[in-house]
Each structure stands twice: as structure tokens, then as C-alpha cells.
Write an enzyme that holds these catalytic residues in place. Structure first.
Site, PDB file in Angstrom:
ATOM      1  CG  HIS A   1     -21.004  12.361 148.873  1.00 23.25           C
ATOM      2  ND1 HIS A   1     -21.091  12.064 147.533  1.00 23.25           N
ATOM      3  CD2 HIS A   1     -21.107  13.704 148.961  1.00 23.25           C
ATOM      4  CE1 HIS A   1     -21.260  13.186 146.835  1.00 23.25           C
ATOM      5  NE2 HIS A   1     -21.265  14.196 147.686  1.00 23.25           N
TER       6      HIS A   1
ATOM      7  CG  HIS B   1     -18.024  17.912 150.117  1.00 23.39           C
ATOM      8  ND1 HIS B   1     -17.802  18.003 148.764  1.00 23.39           N
ATOM      9  CD2 HIS B   1     -19.284  17.424 150.262  1.00 23.39           C
ATOM     10  CE1 HIS B   1     -18.891  17.605 148.121  1.00 23.39           C
ATOM     11  NE2 HIS B   1     -19.811  17.239 149.010  1.00 23.39           N
TER      12      HIS B   1
ATOM     13  CG  ASN C   1     -17.640  19.325 144.905  1.00 19.59           C
ATOM     14  OD1 ASN C   1     -17.029  18.525 145.582  1.00 19.59           O
ATOM     15  ND2 ASN C   1     -18.867  19.732 145.220  1.00 19.59           N
TER      16      ASN C   1
ATOM     17  CG  ASP D   1     -20.620  15.767 144.638  1.00 19.15           C
ATOM     18  OD1 ASP D   1     -21.811  15.520 144.436  1.00 19.15           O
ATOM     19  OD2 ASP D   1     -20.203  16.226 145.712  1.00 19.15           O
TER      20      ASP D   1
ATOM     21  CG  ASP E   1     -23.335  15.708 150.974  1.00 18.35           C
ATOM     22  OD1 ASP E   1     -22.201  16.123 150.676  1.00 18.35           O
ATOM     23  OD2 ASP E   1     -24.377  16.113 150.433  1.00 18.35           O
TER      24      ASP E   1
ATOM     25  N   GLY F   1     -25.118  22.816 152.283  1.00 17.97           N
ATOM     26  CA  GLY F   1     -24.219  21.869 152.927  1.00 17.97           C
ATOM     27  C   GLY F   1     -24.364  21.870 154.425  1.00 17.97           C
TER      28      GLY F   1
END
Lengths: 314, 450
Positions: B76, B78, B110, B168, B328, B347
Site C-alpha cells: 500500500h 502512494h 487515487n 482506495d 501506507d 496521510g
């Protein structure tokens, strides 16, 4: 229930099926004549009640009725007593009282023809009820297969195989075909994404389920593409035409190299989606034969019902 | 059917395969511990054993007194490639990942625009293949625009390189659409990753001490549990591969545990039906006891939960119910985080120190190092269907070398990530990453090992 009706493939015995096929061959011969008309059903009235849009099935039934000399009356919901609030059953009773002998009915709800037959003494022919059945389509498909393979007896179908590709979940054509062909012992593959595949269909009908067109599918004697029914559902079952075409469309590079296969489609086609034009109009395609055979088979069905399920042509 | 399928299963990276010999390694992976040398040829592990010679390799590393484990596969992650200049791109994000011992990352869709078409997947793949020093695996959006309405072209996106689908950041809100997503993903053997959040119930902070004391909008853990419960129920109809991202509630794990038991009879030989989940390092390491609402770097979705909940997560971790630990990694520029708690984007930037955060679980005696490598390398590889995550012949030459006793202090200027929104600043953590190796090439190294 009054007279002999054709509501579901389940109601037909193998003898019925063979009889209808036999008569269809005779009717096919009639269609080849200069004057395509036999007098058998003169003085009989066929009411065509289409509660759902249809071109080919309605015209096919209308022509079939005329070729056996029956009178036809068309009923559409627009401007009818249904719009004025009359219930379906009362409408049917009214039509029945008006002296109609045959009722050809299409409806977007499953089981409507069965209810109608239960509550009237007319012979009812199911011309498609929702996602349930389309028995005359299955019979004309069978007749088309047998003509292509030059078979006369339905017992010769058992060595053959059929693959049905596309949206099985919403397809009455698929359900009627599967029921009919399984009765005859035909091996069936259904090919679909899980989004349009009724769970457990493999066990209920004893058929094989596949997600994609593979070698075994391409080796089937008959490959039947189903219409992607855009009007029946939103795009939650398939994301786009191009993706459907890529994975489930019958395409020239796959199909045209095949020998002795027959490509079928119940129509109307979404060209470029479930079938490419080059495949639909190829030598392997029986799609226009299906349309022509539809008239012969529906003539045979009217004839067979009129004779009370007995065979013999004048 | 997929001509580039094998390529997809290796991820997308700019790193060309190289050869390397690692001498005197203390090797730990999911299969156990041993001492020896590791020979990597053309990016693949060729041999593991004692006294290997590397006549054919140009580079030799000595791992004496260091520990060697498989590179981390982070499920996971980003990266906001194609965004504004201050957003994380493949170059900065992959360097941060390599710094933190991550050799493969599954990136989320996303982004703006979302990764929801084969054309965008292709563009992302091309950029990853030229800019990323780690392996990038791509998640496609599960629905168009991540709006939860129309499913995207899973088949064509898989051809272009996705290994999973997810909305997500959003839950797939319609139960019917969720059913169709699971069914369509099952058709193409893709994993559906669910971000479980009932957004009518969710807010800014765990419902409890923080919301009582400071009046922040509550985000009860039940907002997650409701969706987890719903999804495992839909899964009973569909089967498929369902993965829950960043689970924060111990009760969600109770539901997952119950469902895993229930679906045992659904599991077939091909392992086509399964439910898995990940928990992030911050949910395992931090609780509301230490969250400072003046520091928006603690704001994350799902939010940091209570200490009691965290203790239960740790129990589930040692019981083996949690399949994998994720970072994440969610970088945000300072100016976006420089606001009040509820206005700040959620985040935490954690890629740079991901290994140390994971290793803290070993240092604290929660799990063994062997178990950790299972959680961060072997299991995520299995979830994604990759042949990776072990130090074994035929596996990718993706390796992490660290010194177990050396301590690092987290400082903003040591982060390669463009996101400095790290809530661990000034924390001292054990387990310095000495080298990160991708495809047989050293992509990060501390000066001491060169």
C-alpha cells in the site's frame, strides 16, 4: 389452462420437438414456393401482444400466421386499455372473449405467458418473457443447426457441441437453448465473465462454464454469440464495448480460420461488440438463415398447436 | 492471453538486471535462518550457499556482521506521479522506498487523474519503467473516476500492467457494484483492495479520548467494521480475492477471522478465493495516547486508534491473522499539512524509515525477524501472486541488508520523500539499512557498506 400452449422448453417432450422440426422442414419447403401460403389455419385469429419492443420476432410471427392463412391482430400497450389501468388478466380475458384463438405474447416480466395461459382458454405462445425463456427462438436455432448439419432426427444432435458466449445472466435465448439442447444431450459451454454468469448454472444444467473463449470453445460445432443487452442493464456488468469485444467478441482472426463451424446470433446484433461484421457475414455464419428459419418454425408451431399436438400435414 | 504478463509480474523499474555476490551473509527469510553467500546473476538469485565465488560478477558486497533479508514488498503505497511539482513522483518516491528497504511497491490509483483506464495505466507503467529504482506494481481504479458507479476495464488494464483494483480513498459504496467488482475481478484473477470506510460515519479522529477532549469530528472504528462486515458477506456470494487495506480496528480483524474460518470450504486448489488484510506500521506503533492534535502529521485515514485497540492488533499480529504490514506511505507537502487537524489532508510519509518501523516490532519482542520477513516479503508476494519474497534460487535479486544494532535518528533532511509529513521525526530507531538491492543492483547504500 385450456389448450396446448408453448410456454417453456420444459413443457415439450422429445416427441413434440421432433414433430415441430419435421413440420418445420415442410414449412421451409412452403417458404420456397412461389406462393408461400397454406390454407390450414383459415378463419383462426392470432393476437400478437408485444409488451416489449421487438421487430424480428413480431414480424416473424405475423408472417408465419399469414403464411398458414390465420388472421392477425396486433396489440400494443401504447393507447391500450392497459394504459387506462386495466389489469393484465382482464385484458387477456377481454381478448379471449373477442374470439382470439392464439395469443403470442412477449413481456418484460418472467412468467407472464404462464399466468396468461393459466387464466384463459386460448393457446399461448411465449415470444420471450423477461430473462426467462424464448422457446420459439431455441426451436428455430435447433432447426438451423440441424439444417446446417443435414440432420433429420433430433437424436443425432447428441454428438454435437455448442458454445454460448456473452451475457448469460440476462439471456432468455441462452436459457431456452440450454434447456432444449441439454434435452437432446448436446454438450454445452457457456462463456462469460462472472458478472453475467448465474452462479451454479453448471450444476443445474450439467454444462461447462468458462470465462474466456478458449480452444475447446473454438472446437465446438456451433458458437453462438449473445446480444449484449445494453437496454436491459447499466454498465455495471461490463465496463465498455471495446473491453467486451476484446475478450468476448467473435473476431475474424479467431473465427475465420475455423472449418466446419457454425456461427449463430439471435439478433439484433451489436456489430463490433459481440461479433465483428466480417464474422457475421462470413460463410460460417448462419445468422440470416436463423431469421428465415424463424418463420418456418413459427408456422410449424402454429400448425402443431392447431392440430392439438398431433403430426401430419395436408 | 496476456502477452506481457510475465513482465507485469516482475513490476516496472528502470533498474536493469545486474549480477552481484553478497559474501558472509546472515540470511533470514520466511523459510528460516542460515549463513552463507548469495549469488545474483542477471537480476535473479542463482545460488545461496557457502564459499560461492563470483568470478563472473563485477560487484561483491561483504555482509559480515550484517543481516540479509528479502527486500520489502509494500502492498500500500502512494506515488502521485504526474501531479504538481511538489507531489511525490516515481523518482523521489522510489528513492524514499529504497532508503526504507522497500524493493517493490503496489501503488494506489487515487491520483489526479485516477488510474482508471488502460491508457493511464500504460502511461504510468512507462514512467515507472524509466524513473523508478524499485519495482512498481500498479493498482487500477475499481470504478471509473473512483466514483463507485461504473466498473473500469479490468481486462484491458491488466493487459497494460495492473495486478489489483481498488477505489482506495473511497469505499465502493454500492453493495451491488461491490458484488460486480468482485465478480469481474475474479474473472481476470485480480485482487480487489477495499478501503473500508463508511463515510457517513467517519470523521477526523478516533472516537474516544481525542474527540471527547477536543471536539474533533469522530471517526469510530465501527465505520470500518461495518464495511468489512458488509464485504465479507458479499464475498460469500462471489468468492474471489478480497484484500482489506490498512485495517485499524481489532474488531474488524475479529470479523475477518470469523470469515476466514467460514470460507475455508470455498478455498479451491488454485487458491482462487481468499480474504487477506494489511495493517500499517502506524496503527501497530502509535495510539491516541501520543497523538498531538497540534501536529497534523498524526492525521491519517483510518485514524490512529486507542492503546487498548493497538494492543489487540499486536496480538493478532503474533497470532498470524494479519497477512501483511504496509507503509501506507502518503506524502503531502508541508504547506498542505500546515493547518488545523480537521482541515489537514490525511496521510503519513513513512517510506524512508519503513524498515526501522517494522523492525521495531522485532526489537520490542512482538514477533521474530523470521516472522517479520514473512509479513513484509513472503505474504505480500503471495497476495499479489508473485514469485518473490524469499532468498532462494530462482527468486528475484531483491535484497535488504541491515545492521541490527545500529540506531538511526529520524530527521526531515534525511528523508528522500518529498513529503516531510512524518510523525516520527526525532525518534530513534534500531536497524539501519546498509543496502537495498533491486534486480541485483544496489539502489540504496549507506556510506559504511560501499
Amino acid at each position: 389452462m385450456g389448450r396446448f400452449s408453448i410456454l417453456s422448453i420444459d413443457d415439450l417432450s422429445c416427441e413434440d420437438i421432433q414433430n415441430i422440426i419435421d413440420i418445420s422442414f415442410s414449412m421451409d419447403e412452403v417458404l420456397g414456393r412461389d406462393i408461400k401460403k397454406i390454407p390450414t389455419l383459415r378463419g383462426k385469429v392470432v393476437a400478437l401482444m408485444f409488451f416489449e419492443p421487438s421487430t424480428r420476432t413480431r414480424i416473424s410471427f405475423e408472417l408465419a400466421s399469414k403464411f398458414v392463412s390465420a388472421d392477425t391482430v396486433n396489440f400494443s400497450t401504447a393507447g391500450s386499455s392497459i394504459e387506462k389501468g386495466e389489469s393484465l388478466i382482464d385484458t387477456i380475458r377481454t381478448i379471449s372473449s373477442l374470439g382470439v384463438d392464439f395469443l403470442v405474447i412477449r413481456h418484460n416480466k418472467e412468467g407472464v405467458p404462464h399466468i396468461v395461459a393459466e387464466h384463459s382458454d386460448i393457446s399461448v405462445i411465449n415470444a420471450g418473457d423477461g430473462k426467462n425463456e424464448h422457446p420459439t427462438q431455441a426451436l428455430l436455432d435447433l432447426f438451423t443447426m440441424m439444417k446446417r448439419k443435414k440432420l433429420k432426427s433430433i437424436s443425432d444432435m447428441k454428438n454435437l457441441s455448442v458454445s454460448i458466449v456473452g451475457d448469460i445472466l440476462h439471456s432468455r435465448v441462452a436459457r431456452s437453448n440450454i434447456k432444449l439442447l441439454r434435452k437432446l444431450g448436446v454438450k454445452i459451454n457457456v462463456v462469460s465473465a462472472y458478472t453475467t454468469l448465474p452462479q451454479g448454472i453448471d450444476k443445474v444444467f450439467d454444462i461447462k462454464v468458462k470465462n474466456f473463449i478458449d480452444e475447446e470453445v473454438l472446437e465446438s460445432d456451433f458458437i453462438m454469440a449473445l446480444r449484449l443487452q445494453k437496454e436491459r442493464h447499466a454498465a455495471v456488468f461490463y465496463p465498455s464495448d471495446r473491453e467486451f469485444n476484446f475478450f468476448w467478441g467473435l473476431k475474424e482472426e479467431q473465427i475465420l480460420k475455423l472449418k466446419d463451424r457454425v456461427i449463430m446470433h439471435p439478433g439484433p446484433m451489436n456489430l463490433g461488440v459481440e461479433i465483428m461484421p466480417a464474422v457475421a457475414y462470413s460463410e460460417l455464419s448462419a445468422i440470416s438463415e436463423q431469421v428465415r428459419n424463424g418463420v418456418a418454425v413459427r408456422m410449424a408451431i402454429l400448425f402443431y398447436i392447431f392440430r392439438g399436438g398431433k403430426i401430419g400435414i395436408d | 492471453m496476456y502477452k506481457s504478463f510475465l513482465v507485469i509480474m516482475q513490476g516496472f523499474t528502470s533498474v536493469e538486471p545486474e549480477s552481484l555476490l553478497i559474501k558472509n551473509a546472515h540470511i533470514v527469510d520466511a523459510e528460516g535462518e542460515r549463513d552463507g553467500d548469495i549469488l545474483i546473476e542477471e537480476g535473479l538469485i542463482k545460488e545461496v550457499g557457502k564459499g560461492l565465488n563470483g568470478r563472473k560478477v563485477s560487484k561483491v558486497l561483504s555482509a559480515k556482521s550484517l543481516v540479509v533479508i528479502p527486500g520489502i514488498i509494500d502492498i500500500h503505497f502512494h506515488i502521485r506521479e504526474g501531479g504538481a511539482p511538489y507531489e511525490e513522483d516515481f523518482s523521489s518516491g522510489s528513492k524514499a522506498a529504497a532508503h526504507g528497504g522497500i524493493t517493490s511497491a503496489l501503488i494506489m490509483p487515487n491520483t489526479n487523474p485516477p488510474i482508471d483506464s488502460p491508457e493511464i495505466v500504460s502511461a504510468i507503467r512507462e514512467r515507472a519503467s524509466t524513473k523508478s529504482c524499485i519495482r512498481i506494481f500498479i493498482t487500477g481504479a475499481a470504478t471509473r473516476g473512483r466514483e463507485g458507479k461504473v466498473i473500469t476495464e479490468y481486462g484491458l488494464m491488466k493487459k497494460e500492467g495492473i495486478v489489483a483494483v481498488s477505489d482506495d480513498g473511497n469505499t465502493i459504496k454500492s453493495t451491488f457494484t461491490m458484488r460486480k467488482c468482485l465478480e469481474y475481478a475474479k474473472t481476470f484473477d485480480l485482487v480487489v483492495i477495499e478501503h473500508a470506510e463508511d463515510n457517513e460515519l467517519s470523521g477526523d479522529a478516533d472516537e474516544g479520548i481525542l474527540t471527547i477532549k477536543y471536539g474533533l469530528k469522530p471517526y469510530p472504528k465501527e465505520a470500518e467494521e461495518i464495511i468489512v462486515g458488509r464485504d465479507v458477506t458479499i464475498f460469500k456470494i462471489t468468492g474471489g480475492k478480497l484484500h482489506f487495506a490498512h485495517i485499524s480496528s481489532a474488531d474488524s480483524l475479529e470479523i475477518i477471522k470469523f470469515s476466514k474460518e467460514k470460507i475455508k470450504n470455498l478455498i479451491d486448489d488454485n487458491n482462487n478465493n481468499r480474504i487477506t488484510c494489511d495493517v500499517t506500521t502506524h496503527h501497530l506503533l502509535i495510539s491516541t495516547d501520543i497523538v498531538d492534535i497540534k501536529n497534523t502529521n498524526f492525521k491519517v485515514n483510518p485514524p490512529i486508534r486507542s492503546e487498548e485497540n493497538r494492543q489487540r492488533l499486536l496480538e493478532f499480529l503474533s497470532d498470524g491473522l494479519i497477512d501483511t504490514i504496509s507503509s501506507d506511505h502518503a506524502p503531502h507537502p508541508d504547506f498542505k499539512k500546515f493547518t488545523d487537524f480537521s482541515s489537514a489532508p490525511a496521510g503519513i510519509s513513512s517510506a524512508d524509515i519503513f524498515f526501522q518501523l517494522c523492525y521495531k516490532l522485532v526489537v520490542d519482542g512482538i514477533i521474530s525477524l523470521r516472522k517479520l520477513t514473512e509479513l513484509i516479503s513472503y505474504n505480500p508476494a503471495r497476495i499479489l501472486g508473485l514469485k518473490a519474497g524469499l532468498i532462494k534460487e530462482g527468486f528475484p535479486g531483491d535484497i535488504l541488508i541491515f545492521s541490527p544494532d545500529e540506531v538511526i535518528e529520524v530527521q526531515e533532511n534525511t528523508l528522500f520523500s518529498k513529503g516531510k509529513n512524518c510523525c516520527y521525526i526525532e525518534m530513534k530507531l534500531k536497524g539501519k539499512v546498509e543496502a537495498t538491492i533491486v534486480n541485483g543492483k544496489v539502489v540504496y547504500s549507506a556510506e559504511s557498506i560501499e
